[in-house]
Scaffold this motif. Structure first.
Motif, short mmCIF file in Angstrom:
data_model
loop_
_atom_site.label_atom_id
_atom_site.label_comp_id
_atom_site.label_asym_id
_atom_site.label_seq_id
_atom_site.Cartn_x
_atom_site.Cartn_y
_atom_site.Cartn_z
N ALA A 54 0.86 -1.18 0.00
CA ALA A 54 0.00 0.00 0.00
C ALA A 54 0.90 1.23 0.00
N GLY A 55 0.43 2.29 -0.57
CA GLY A 55 1.19 3.52 -0.57
C GLY A 55 2.00 3.77 -1.83
N ASP A 56 2.11 2.75 -2.70
CA ASP A 56 2.82 2.95 -3.96
C ASP A 56 2.02 3.85 -4.90
N ASN A 57 0.72 3.92 -4.68
CA ASN A 57 -0.18 4.72 -5.51
C ASN A 57 -1.06 5.57 -4.60
N ALA A 58 -0.78 6.86 -4.56
CA ALA A 58 -1.59 7.78 -3.75
C ALA A 58 -1.53 9.16 -4.41
N PHE A 59 -2.64 9.91 -4.29
CA PHE A 59 -2.68 11.22 -4.92
C PHE A 59 -3.70 12.11 -4.22
N ALA A 60 -3.57 13.40 -4.45
CA ALA A 60 -4.57 14.38 -4.01
C ALA A 60 -4.57 15.51 -5.02
N LEU A 61 -5.76 15.87 -5.49
CA LEU A 61 -5.95 16.94 -6.46
C LEU A 61 -6.93 17.97 -5.92
N SER A 62 -6.74 19.21 -6.30
CA SER A 62 -7.70 20.26 -5.99
C SER A 62 -7.66 21.26 -7.14
N GLY A 93 -0.35 -2.87 -10.38
CA GLY A 93 -0.92 -2.11 -9.27
C GLY A 93 -2.32 -2.53 -8.85
N ALA A 94 -2.82 -3.64 -9.37
CA ALA A 94 -4.18 -4.09 -9.03
C ALA A 94 -4.31 -4.25 -7.52
N GLY A 95 -5.49 -3.95 -7.00
CA GLY A 95 -5.73 -4.10 -5.56
C GLY A 95 -6.91 -3.28 -5.09
N LYS A 96 -6.97 -3.08 -3.78
CA LYS A 96 -8.05 -2.32 -3.15
C LYS A 96 -7.61 -0.86 -3.02
N TYR A 97 -8.48 0.05 -3.46
CA TYR A 97 -8.20 1.48 -3.44
C TYR A 97 -9.32 2.22 -2.72
N LEU A 98 -8.93 3.22 -1.96
CA LEU A 98 -9.89 4.09 -1.27
C LEU A 98 -9.84 5.47 -1.94
N PHE A 99 -11.02 5.97 -2.36
CA PHE A 99 -11.12 7.26 -3.02
C PHE A 99 -12.05 8.18 -2.25
N ASN A 100 -11.71 9.47 -2.23
CA ASN A 100 -12.53 10.51 -1.59
C ASN A 100 -12.76 11.63 -2.59
N PHE A 101 -13.99 12.13 -2.63
CA PHE A 101 -14.37 13.20 -3.54
C PHE A 101 -15.22 14.18 -2.73
N HIS A 102 -14.76 15.40 -2.61
CA HIS A 102 -15.53 16.44 -1.93
C HIS A 102 -15.90 17.48 -2.98
N LEU A 103 -17.18 17.83 -3.03
CA LEU A 103 -17.69 18.77 -4.02
C LEU A 103 -18.27 19.99 -3.33
N PHE A 131 -10.20 15.71 -4.90
CA PHE A 131 -10.28 14.28 -5.23
C PHE A 131 -8.98 13.67 -4.76
N SER A 132 -9.08 12.60 -3.97
CA SER A 132 -7.88 11.94 -3.48
C SER A 132 -8.10 10.44 -3.47
N GLY A 133 -7.00 9.70 -3.45
CA GLY A 133 -7.10 8.25 -3.40
C GLY A 133 -5.78 7.61 -3.05
N CYS A 134 -5.86 6.36 -2.60
CA CYS A 134 -4.65 5.60 -2.28
C CYS A 134 -4.94 4.11 -2.33
N LYS A 135 -3.90 3.35 -2.62
CA LYS A 135 -3.99 1.90 -2.58
C LYS A 135 -3.84 1.48 -1.13
N ILE A 136 -4.73 0.61 -0.67
CA ILE A 136 -4.65 0.16 0.72
C ILE A 136 -4.29 -1.31 0.86
N SER A 137 -4.39 -2.08 -0.23
CA SER A 137 -4.05 -3.50 -0.14
C SER A 137 -4.03 -4.11 -1.52
N ASP A 138 -3.34 -5.23 -1.66
CA ASP A 138 -3.37 -6.00 -2.93
C ASP A 138 -4.71 -6.66 -3.09
#
Length: 173
Positions: free
Chosen positions: A28-36, A75-85, A166-173
């Motif tokens: 986990a953590g190899d793929n994470a981002f935050a955009l605004s 990079g396949a796996g479980k990802y958590l995404f957040n979107f605030h509008l 918009f943000s997201g990260c990989k949390i598990s394979d």
């Protein structure tokens, strides 16, 4: 005790015999981002609109563009995404907002927020989703807003006002 998956090993650590191991990497953590964004964006009322962000806060792995996160090869796996509008209308008549995550171009989740009065100028909502993604899958955020001359707020007054991100990260394979 949990054994490490030998197929995930990268890096250079000493082995018991003094040689170097390769392949020890974070799952986990190899793929994470935050955009605004940095400026508000006008949109057409009651129209599903892809949200585009012009401020990359961070992008661990280099897998996000101004509007799209793509799962990299391996990079396949479980990802958590957040979107605030955050939304706004000078006419004080926002009646609802819709938020959608799209996977590979298809809406997979929808969150609706309704105004409780007819004189709403600002309306915001947050949406979180946990997804099992394959290599090459991509995620985008869309919104719709019903009101006169509405816009998405990225920065209203101050950068910390109820903006859109918009943000997201990989949390598990």
């Amino acid at each position: 005790t949990t054994a490490l998956d030998a197929t995930k090993l990268t890096g250079n650590l000493p082995a018991i015999d003094g040689s170097s191991l390769t392949g020890i990497a974070s799952v986990a953590g190899d793929n994470a981002f935050a955009l605004s964004g940095t400026a508000n964006v006008s949109i057409t009322s009651a129209t599903d609109t892809k949200v585009t962000y012009n401020n990359e806060i961070f992008d661990v792995g280099g897998n996000v563009t101004s509007s799209t996160f793509t799962v990299p090869t391996g990079g396949a796996g479980k990802y958590l995404f957040n979107f605030h509008l955050g939304t706004y209308s000078n006419s004080n008549n926002i009646s609802q907002i819709g938020m959608r995550f799209r996977k590979n171009g298809t809406a997979i989740t929808t969150d609706l927020a309704y105004a409780v009065a007819a004189t709403i100028r600002h309306l915001s909502s947050s949406h979180t989703v946990l997804l099992d993604l394959a290599d090459g899958d991509y995620i985008e955020t869309y919104c719709s807003l019903t009101g006169t001359s509405p816009f998405i707020t990225f920065a209203f007054g101050t950068a910390t006002y109820d903006g859109t991100w918009f943000s997201g990260c990989k949390i598990s394979d």
